[in-house]
Motif scaffolding. Structure first.
Motif, mmCIF file in Angstrom:
data_model
loop_
_atom_site.group_PDB
_atom_site.id
_atom_site.type_symbol
_atom_site.label_atom_id
_atom_site.label_comp_id
_atom_site.label_asym_id
_atom_site.label_seq_id
_atom_site.Cartn_x
_atom_site.Cartn_y
_atom_site.Cartn_z
ATOM 1 N N HIS A 137 37.259 17.107 39.195
ATOM 2 C CA HIS A 137 37.166 16.637 40.574
ATOM 3 C C HIS A 137 38.017 17.520 41.489
ATOM 4 O O HIS A 137 37.600 17.890 42.584
ATOM 5 C CB HIS A 137 37.623 15.182 40.664
ATOM 6 C CG HIS A 137 37.651 14.643 42.070
ATOM 7 N ND1 HIS A 137 36.500 14.276 42.752
ATOM 8 C CD2 HIS A 137 38.683 14.429 42.930
ATOM 9 C CE1 HIS A 137 36.832 13.867 43.964
ATOM 10 N NE2 HIS A 137 38.138 13.952 44.091
ATOM 11 N N ASN A 140 36.317 20.917 42.053
ATOM 12 C CA ASN A 140 35.231 20.805 43.033
ATOM 13 C C ASN A 140 35.780 20.634 44.444
ATOM 14 O O ASN A 140 35.244 21.205 45.396
ATOM 15 C CB ASN A 140 34.321 19.631 42.671
ATOM 16 C CG ASN A 140 33.527 19.878 41.406
ATOM 17 O OD1 ASN A 140 33.243 21.024 41.071
ATOM 18 N ND2 ASN A 140 33.167 18.824 40.689
ATOM 19 N N ALA A 141 36.834 19.849 44.570
ATOM 20 C CA ALA A 141 37.411 19.604 45.897
ATOM 21 C C ALA A 141 37.942 20.888 46.522
ATOM 22 O O ALA A 141 37.898 21.065 47.747
ATOM 23 C CB ALA A 141 38.528 18.569 45.794
ATOM 24 N N GLN A 142 38.444 21.805 45.693
ATOM 25 C CA GLN A 142 38.980 23.069 46.191
ATOM 26 C C GLN A 142 37.971 24.214 46.079
ATOM 27 O O GLN A 142 38.309 25.365 46.354
ATOM 28 C CB GLN A 142 40.263 23.438 45.433
ATOM 29 C CG GLN A 142 41.402 22.444 45.630
ATOM 30 C CD GLN A 142 42.699 22.912 44.987
ATOM 31 O OE1 GLN A 142 43.094 24.069 45.144
ATOM 32 N NE2 GLN A 142 43.375 22.024 44.267
ATOM 33 N N ASN A 143 36.743 23.877 45.663
ATOM 34 C CA ASN A 143 35.688 24.889 45.504
ATOM 35 C C ASN A 143 36.210 26.064 44.685
ATOM 36 O O ASN A 143 36.056 27.236 45.053
ATOM 37 C CB ASN A 143 35.210 25.375 46.881
ATOM 38 C CG ASN A 143 33.916 26.170 46.802
ATOM 39 O OD1 ASN A 143 33.117 25.981 45.880
ATOM 40 N ND2 ASN A 143 33.708 27.070 47.745
ATOM 41 N N ALA A 144 36.839 25.743 43.564
ATOM 42 C CA ALA A 144 37.580 26.744 42.792
ATOM 43 C C ALA A 144 36.910 27.127 41.482
ATOM 44 O O ALA A 144 37.506 27.833 40.666
ATOM 45 C CB ALA A 144 38.984 26.220 42.509
ATOM 46 N N GLY A 145 35.677 26.695 41.270
ATOM 47 C CA GLY A 145 35.026 26.952 39.988
ATOM 48 C C GLY A 145 34.978 28.419 39.598
ATOM 49 O O GLY A 145 35.160 28.775 38.439
ATOM 50 N N SER A 146 34.745 29.297 40.581
ATOM 51 C CA SER A 146 34.647 30.736 40.303
ATOM 52 C C SER A 146 35.962 31.467 40.536
ATOM 53 O O SER A 146 36.035 32.683 40.386
ATOM 54 C CB SER A 146 33.556 31.361 41.187
ATOM 55 O OG SER A 146 33.888 31.211 42.566
ATOM 56 N N LYS A 147 37.011 30.722 40.897
ATOM 57 C CA LYS A 147 38.287 31.356 41.236
ATOM 58 C C LYS A 147 39.344 31.197 40.152
ATOM 59 O O LYS A 147 40.424 31.776 40.257
ATOM 60 C CB LYS A 147 38.822 30.761 42.542
ATOM 61 C CG LYS A 147 37.883 30.915 43.730
ATOM 62 C CD LYS A 147 38.429 30.186 44.948
ATOM 63 C CE LYS A 147 37.453 30.221 46.107
ATOM 64 N NZ LYS A 147 37.956 29.435 47.265
#
Length: 405
Positions: A137, A140-147
Motif C-alpha cells: 500500500h 502504491n501511495a508513493q508510486n514507487a514500484g519502479s523506483k
C-alpha cells in the motif's frame, strides 16, 4: 354410481366457499361448506385447494430462507468485527507499525530484479514492517514500484512501511551493489567494485593483470576488456572476494553472448566491433549503420579512423585527443594509421551494440559524422567529399554553441 357417487357427498368432498357463507363458530370465523353438484366441480375445488396449499408452502419456505440469510449475515458481520478487533488484520493501524527508533538495526538487502511483492515478503520475515499488504500500500501511495533500488540498506525493526519505502528509493542509501554500465572500461568497473565491496582495488587489479587464466575464455587473449557484463551485482556478502566478483561478471557476459546467439570463436571480434559502436553512437537508430561502416572499411582494407579507439590507447576521452596523439604510430590502438580491429575491445558494450555487431544494416557507407551533439543526428555517406561537408557542418554546430573541436 355406487360407492364413488356416495363419496361425492361425504364431508371430505365439501370445500370452503367464499365469504358470503361465512358463519361464526366458537368465536372463530369459518366458511360454510356447500354441497358439490358434479365431479367436475369437485375436481376444480380440489385443484384450487391444492394450489393454495402449495402457495402457502412456498411462502413459508421463502420466509424461512430469508430469515436464515439475515441471521447468518448478522453473525458473519459480528464475527468479522470481533476478529478484526482481536487480531488487528483489517484496520489501517493493524497493517503497519508506528516508527520505533528503538528497534534493532537490520542490514536489509534488495537484490537486482526483485519486485515489490518479493521485497515486502523479505521485510516481513525480518520484522522490519508488519505486513506485506501495508508495505505494498505504501509503495502504491508513493508510486514507487519502479523506483525501488537494489543494494544493502540500513533499516531497523518495527518501521512504518512509508518510512521503509522512502529509504529503498534513495539511491544514496544503497550500499554493497556494483552497477556496471554499458560503455565502461575495465578500469571504471574495478574501481567501482572496490568502492561497493570495500575490497582493496589492488586485489582486483592483480587479477586483471594476471591474464584471466581459469576465468576468461581463450579467445579473449588474456584481456578482460569487453568481458564484464553490464548489470547489478551484490558484493555485500562477507564471502565476497575480488576474484568472485570478477568471475561473476565474466560468467554473466558469457551467458549473455550465448543467449544472443554469438558463437564461440567469434565473440572477441564481435565484442571489439560492439565496443566501438558503443563509444561512437549517440542514438540507437544508428548502431547498425555504424556497424556496417566498420565492416565495409575492414573489407576494403581501410583504417577504421575512429577517434574513440585512438583515445582509448591514450587513456583519454575522444574530445581530449591532440595532433600528437593522432600521429603517434607507437600506439597500437591508433586506428587512424593501423588497419584492422584494435588489439582488444575498448569498453564493455551493451546488448544493443552487440546485436548491431551481429546484424549490421545493409549499405555502402564508409563514413559517418555526428553533426549535432544535442540531438545526436548522424549522417552517413560513401563519399569522402561529402564526409568533409558533414564534418564542416559539425564544426559550425560547435562554433554556434560556443564549443571547439
Amino acid at each position: 354410481m355406487g360407492d364413488d357417487f356416495d363419496s361425492f357427498f361425504d364431508d371430505t368432498n365439501f370445500e370452503k366457499v367464499n365469504d358470503d357463507h361465512d358463519v361464526a363458530t366458537h368465536g372463530e370465523k369459518v366458511r360454510q361448506r356447500m354441497p358439490v353438484r358434479s365431479r367436475r366441480e369437485l375436481r376444480e375445488r380440489r385443484r384450487k385447494a391444492e394450489k393454495r396449499r402449495n402457495l402457502r408452502i412456498v411462502f413459508i419456505a421463502v420466509f424461512v430462507v430469508m430469515a436464515l440469510v439475515v441471521v447468518l449475515s448478522v453473525r458473519a458481520v459480528i464475527s468479522h468485527r470481533g476478529s478484526a478487533a482481536g487480531n488487528g488484520e483489517t484496520t489501517t493501524e493493524s497493517l503497519d507499525y508506528y516508527d520505533s527508533q528503538e528497534g534493532e538495526e537490520v542490514q536489509f538487502t534488495v537484490n537486482s530484479g526483485e519486485d515489490a511483492s518479493t521485497i515486502a515478503q523479505h521485510l516481513v520475515e525480518q520484522d522490519i514492517v508488519k505486513t506485506t499488504e501495508g508495505f505494498l500500500h505504501a509503495v502504491n501511495a508513493q508510486n514507487a514500484g519502479s523506483k525501488l533500488q537494489p543494494g544493502v540498506f540500513t533499516l531497523h525493526k518495527h518501521m512504518s512501511s512509508a518510512s521503509v519505502v522512502s529509504v529503498l528509493i534513495d539511491t544514496s542509501a544503497a550500499q554493497g551493489i556494483l552497477e556496471v554500465k554499458s560503455g565502461e572500461t575495465v578500469s571504471d568497473v574495478i574501481n567501482a567494485a572496490a568502492t561497493a565491496s570495500g575490497i582493496d582495488v589492488a586485489q582486483f587489479q592483480a587479477i586483471v593483470n594476471g591474464g584471466g587464466a581459469g576465468i576468461l575464455p581463450d579467445e579473449a587473449g588474456g584481456s578482460f576488456e569487453g568481458w564484464f557484463e553490464p548489470g547489478s551485482y551484490n558484493v555485500s556478502d562477507s564471502s565476497t572476494t575480488a576474484q568472485s566478483v570478477i568471475e561473476q561478471m565474466v560468467q554473466a557476459r558469457i551467458d549473455k553472448l550465448t543467449a544472443l546467439g554469438i558463437p564461440e570463436g567469434q565473440r572477441e571480434e564481435k565484442i571489439k566491433v560492439a565496443s566501438i559502436i558503443e563509444k561512437e553512437v549517440y542514438q540507437d537508430e544508428y548502431r547498425a549503420k555504424v556497424a556496417r561502416v566498420i565492416y565495409n572499411r575492414l573489407d576494403q582494407g581501410m583504417a577504421l579512423g575512429m577517434d574513440s579507439v585512438v583515445a582509448y590507447g591514450n587513456g583519454v576521452a575522444a574530445s581530449e585527443l591532440t595532433d600528437a596523439m593522432i600521429a603517434d604510430e607507437s600506439n597500437p590502438y591508433n586506428d587512424r594509421i593501423k588497419t584492422g580491429l584494435p588489439p582488444t575491445p575498448i569498453d564493455n558494450p551493451g546488448d544493443d551494440s552487440l546485436q548491431a555487431a551481429m546484424a549490421p544494416e545493409d549499405g555502402d557507407w564508409l563514413y559517418f559524422c555526428t553533426v549535432n551533439l544535442e540531438t545526436g543526428e548522424t549522417k552517413f555517406t560513401a563519399s569522402e567529399d561529402e564526409f568533409y561537408q558533414y564534418r564542416d557542418e559539425y564544426k559550425q554546430w560547435l562554433a554556434a554553441n560556443g564549443l571547439t573541436g
